[in-house]
Design a protein around this motif. Structure first.
Motif, mmCIF file in Angstrom:
data_model
loop_
_atom_site.group_PDB
_atom_site.id
_atom_site.type_symbol
_atom_site.label_atom_id
_atom_site.label_comp_id
_atom_site.label_asym_id
_atom_site.label_seq_id
_atom_site.Cartn_x
_atom_site.Cartn_y
_atom_site.Cartn_z
ATOM 1 N N ILE A 31 0.859 -18.444 0.685
ATOM 2 C CA ILE A 31 2.414 -17.627 0.928
ATOM 3 C C ILE A 31 2.138 -16.139 0.984
ATOM 4 N N PHE A 32 1.649 -16.392 -0.317
ATOM 5 C CA PHE A 32 1.234 -15.122 -0.998
ATOM 6 C C PHE A 32 -0.118 -14.427 -0.534
ATOM 7 N N ILE A 33 -1.167 -14.678 0.046
ATOM 8 C CA ILE A 33 -2.347 -14.324 0.551
ATOM 9 C C ILE A 33 -1.763 -14.156 2.188
ATOM 10 N N HIS A 34 -0.720 -15.002 2.839
ATOM 11 C CA HIS A 34 0.180 -14.305 3.840
ATOM 12 C C HIS A 34 0.400 -13.533 4.385
ATOM 13 N N VAL A 35 1.580 -12.910 3.026
ATOM 14 C CA VAL A 35 2.404 -12.087 3.441
ATOM 15 C C VAL A 35 1.701 -10.919 2.994
#
Ligand SMILES: [Zn+2]
Length: 163
Positions: A31-35
């Motif tokens: 999720i962090f990478i996606h954001v």
């Protein structure tokens, strides 16, 4: 994968519990990478790498079957239960696991910052680091254990990685 030295009763359920922690952390990092990058493929890759990194234990297990169970025919003795429980560790007594290596995570981070600023290298660095930190927290291994150069220097013997 459960590689604890003190609690050495191999168990499939212990391994699955450990993998559940990996699942939660892997989702968080993805999720962090996606954001950060907004690239769904890189996010999925991040999740898969952090989650399924323990697949490199297959390398050890197959090498164990090949060396200790009679060469090529030993490979046919493959048992999912023996693999998942980590029971083979007791005979194998080694820890090669080529993807459990801070060198790869650090190398990716250096690549990202100094040469190739592609999200994939940040993804590799974060996926591996988060996986290692969960392993450190849940396995009885010393701090140097996940440096492959340290393990190589010690002939990959399992004893060298315990606390
Ligand atoms: Zn692991």
């Amino acid at each position: 994968m459960e590689v604890s030295e003190k609690v050495c009763i191999p168990s499939v359920s212990k391994t699955l519990k450990h993998e559940l922690v990996h699942l939660i952390v892997s989702i968080g990092v993805a999720i962090f990478i996606h954001v950060t990058y907004g690239d769904i493929l890189v996010s999925i890759f991040t999740f898969a790498l952090a989650m399924f990194l323990d697949a490199d234990h297959l390398f050890d297990y197959c090498l164990h079957l090949y060396k200790n169970e009679g060469g090529i025919s030993g490979l046919f003795k493959f048992s999912a239960k023996e693999f998942l429980s980590g029971a083979y560790f007791q005979k194998w007594q080694k820890f090669i696991t080529p993807l459990h290596a801070w060198e790869i995570a650090i190398g990716s981070l250096l690549l990202y910052f100094f040469w190739l600023p592609y999200p994939i290298f940040m993804s590799i660095a974060l996926a591996l680091s988060s996986h290692y930190l969960v392993d450190y927290a849940t396995n009885d291994v010393n701090k140097k254990a996940y440096f492959i150069m340290y393990r190589a220097k010690n002939g990959f013997v399992k004893k060298a990685i315990s606390r």
